[in-house]
Write a protein that holds these residues in place. Structure first.
Motif, PDB file in Angstrom:
ATOM      1  N   THR A 246       0.826  -1.204   0.000  1.00  0.00           N
ATOM      2  CA  THR A 246       0.000   0.000   0.000  1.00  0.00           C
ATOM      3  C   THR A 246       0.862   1.257   0.000  1.00  0.00           C
ATOM      4  OG1 THR A 246      -1.727  -1.166   1.213  1.00  0.00           O
ATOM      5  CG2 THR A 246      -1.844   1.223   1.181  1.00  0.00           C
ATOM      6  N   SER A 247       1.913   1.238   0.780  1.00  0.00           N
ATOM      7  CA  SER A 247       2.829   2.379   0.819  1.00  0.00           C
ATOM      8  C   SER A 247       3.516   2.581  -0.525  1.00  0.00           C
ATOM      9  CB  SER A 247       3.875   2.186   1.919  1.00  0.00           C
ATOM     10  OG  SER A 247       3.263   2.065   3.188  1.00  0.00           O
ATOM     11  N   ALA A 248       3.899   1.473  -1.150  1.00  0.00           N
ATOM     12  CA  ALA A 248       4.546   1.570  -2.463  1.00  0.00           C
ATOM     13  C   ALA A 248       3.605   2.175  -3.498  1.00  0.00           C
ATOM     14  CB  ALA A 248       5.016   0.195  -2.918  1.00  0.00           C
ATOM     15  N   LEU A 249       2.341   1.744  -3.487  1.00  0.00           N
ATOM     16  CA  LEU A 249       1.355   2.311  -4.411  1.00  0.00           C
ATOM     17  C   LEU A 249       1.153   3.798  -4.157  1.00  0.00           C
ATOM     18  CD1 LEU A 249      -1.398  -0.473  -4.576  1.00  0.00           C
ATOM     19  CD2 LEU A 249       0.136   0.249  -6.402  1.00  0.00           C
ATOM     20  N   ASN A 250       1.113   4.172  -2.891  1.00  0.00           N
ATOM     21  CA  ASN A 250       0.921   5.575  -2.533  1.00  0.00           C
ATOM     22  C   ASN A 250       2.092   6.426  -3.018  1.00  0.00           C
ATOM     23  OD1 ASN A 250      -0.505   7.746  -0.980  1.00  0.00           O
ATOM     24  ND2 ASN A 250       1.424   7.730   0.153  1.00  0.00           N
ATOM     25  N   VAL A 251       3.316   5.906  -2.837  1.00  0.00           N
ATOM     26  CA  VAL A 251       4.499   6.646  -3.292  1.00  0.00           C
ATOM     27  C   VAL A 251       4.483   6.808  -4.806  1.00  0.00           C
ATOM     28  CG1 VAL A 251       7.017   6.535  -3.506  1.00  0.00           C
ATOM     29  CG2 VAL A 251       5.923   5.980  -1.332  1.00  0.00           C
ATOM     30  N   ILE A 252       4.129   5.746  -5.516  1.00  0.00           N
ATOM     31  CA  ILE A 252       4.094   5.809  -6.981  1.00  0.00           C
ATOM     32  C   ILE A 252       3.047   6.818  -7.459  1.00  0.00           C
ATOM     33  CG2 ILE A 252       3.550   4.513  -9.078  1.00  0.00           C
ATOM     34  CD1 ILE A 252       4.702   2.034  -7.694  1.00  0.00           C
ATOM     35  N   SER A 253       1.846   6.744  -6.880  1.00  0.00           N
ATOM     36  CA  SER A 253       0.774   7.644  -7.312  1.00  0.00           C
ATOM     37  C   SER A 253       1.107   9.100  -7.010  1.00  0.00           C
ATOM     38  CB  SER A 253      -0.543   7.256  -6.645  1.00  0.00           C
ATOM     39  OG  SER A 253      -0.458   7.426  -5.233  1.00  0.00           O
ATOM     40  N   GLN A 254       1.678   9.366  -5.840  1.00  0.00           N
ATOM     41  CA  GLN A 254       2.013  10.746  -5.488  1.00  0.00           C
ATOM     42  C   GLN A 254       3.176  11.277  -6.318  1.00  0.00           C
ATOM     43  OE1 GLN A 254       0.076  12.648  -3.513  1.00  0.00           O
ATOM     44  NE2 GLN A 254      -1.199  10.798  -3.505  1.00  0.00           N
ATOM     45  N   SER A 255       4.104  10.392  -6.695  1.00  0.00           N
ATOM     46  CA  SER A 255       5.241  10.823  -7.509  1.00  0.00           C
ATOM     47  C   SER A 255       4.812  11.181  -8.934  1.00  0.00           C
ATOM     48  CB  SER A 255       6.311   9.730  -7.556  1.00  0.00           C
ATOM     49  OG  SER A 255       5.810   8.559  -8.197  1.00  0.00           O
ATOM     50  N   LEU A 256       3.636  10.734  -9.337  1.00  0.00           N
ATOM     51  CA  LEU A 256       3.143  11.041 -10.679  1.00  0.00           C
ATOM     52  C   LEU A 256       2.479  12.413 -10.767  1.00  0.00           C
ATOM     53  CD1 LEU A 256       1.547   7.618 -11.717  1.00  0.00           C
ATOM     54  CD2 LEU A 256       3.653   8.625 -12.585  1.00  0.00           C
ATOM     55  N   GLN A 257       2.222  13.038  -9.640  1.00  0.00           N
ATOM     56  CA  GLN A 257       1.457  14.289  -9.658  1.00  0.00           C
ATOM     57  C   GLN A 257       2.193  15.392 -10.421  1.00  0.00           C
ATOM     58  OE1 GLN A 257       0.076  15.606  -5.863  1.00  0.00           O
ATOM     59  NE2 GLN A 257      -0.797  17.505  -6.638  1.00  0.00           N
ATOM     60  N   ILE A 258       3.481  15.583 -10.139  1.00  0.00           N
ATOM     61  CA  ILE A 258       4.235  16.637 -10.818  1.00  0.00           C
ATOM     62  C   ILE A 258       4.340  16.372 -12.324  1.00  0.00           C
ATOM     63  CG2 ILE A 258       6.451  17.842 -10.949  1.00  0.00           C
ATOM     64  CD1 ILE A 258       4.773  18.481  -8.479  1.00  0.00           C
ATOM     65  N   PRO A 259       4.714  15.154 -12.778  1.00  0.00           N
ATOM     66  CA  PRO A 259       4.724  14.910 -14.234  1.00  0.00           C
ATOM     67  C   PRO A 259       3.371  15.133 -14.892  1.00  0.00           C
ATOM     68  CG  PRO A 259       5.924  13.176 -13.096  1.00  0.00           C
ATOM     69  CD  PRO A 259       5.255  13.995 -12.039  1.00  0.00           C
TER      70      PRO A 259
END
Length: 209
Positions: A12-25
């Motif tokens: 769950t943490s990994a998914l959250n990190v991936i999704s949040q890291s996509l916000q700027i791109p």
């Protein structure tokens, strides 16, 4: 009572990190799409002002004039003086100059020249097609990504963080759908123009052959 295993927390943490890291791109791409949508509007207006609408009667008259003419120089003169697109004239004159080639070779040359015009048009339309399909998708991603932290902040009573997340969500949605809509309309208009362009070119090329 459901027991959450550590492995589930890690995923769950990994998914959250991936999704949040996509916000700027996602935001960067949406800004680029917004600029491109403005460019599309300007280029469409410019293309409309220089667009030559060739009526069916004019194409029919050109076909009769070319068909009733046997001299290659006269055919080239008719093509050069015809009120059609310059790129069409280049293709038709190239076909007319190939009169000394074999019939099958001339048809192969005409087909190749016609396909090159098709490729140019497809490359031009691909840009608007990409924005049409990807723009709303990125808008949806930009809506959902900030809502996770926003709802989590609401649970802890942080209304300001939720308000900021909602603003980002609405802005990205508007930009994504807006750029996609502009690209869709421009693509439909251009596709109609290009279909008429290719249809006229095909008829005139067959006549020159």
């Amino acid at each position: 009572m459901v027991t959450v295993i550590p492995g589930s927390d890690l995923l769950t943490s990994a998914l959250n990190v991936i999704s949040q890291s996509l916000q700027i791109p996602v935001i960067i791409f949406l800004l680029a799409f917004a600029v491109f949508a403005v460019y599309i509007i300007g280029s469409l207006i410019s293309e409309y002002s220089s667009h030559k609408k060739v009526p069916v009667k004019l194409v029919r008259d050109l076909i009769y004039r070319i068909a009733n003419c046997e001299d290659i120089n006269d055919i080239q003169g008719i093509i050069k003086n015809a009120p059609i697109q310059h790129s069409q004239k280049v293709v038709l004159i190239e076909i007319a100059k190939s009169k000394d080639l074999r019939e099958d070779t001339r048809r192969a040359l005409a087909r190749k020249l016609f396909e090159e015009e098709q490729d140019k048009i497809e490359k031009n339309l691909q840009k608007t097609d990409i924005v049409t399909k990807i723009g709303p998708t990125l808008g949806l991603m930009g809506t959902l990504i900030p809502m996770g932290p926003g709802l989590a902040a609401l649970g802890s009573g942080d209304v300001n963080t939720l308000a900021s997340a909602i603003i980002v969500a609405f802005d990205t949605t508007v930009v994504g759908i807006g750029s996609g809509a502009v690209a869709y309309v421009a693509g439909k208009i251009r596709r109609r123009w290009y279909e008429q362009y290719l249809s006229n070119l095909d008829a005139l090329a067959d006549t020159v052959l």
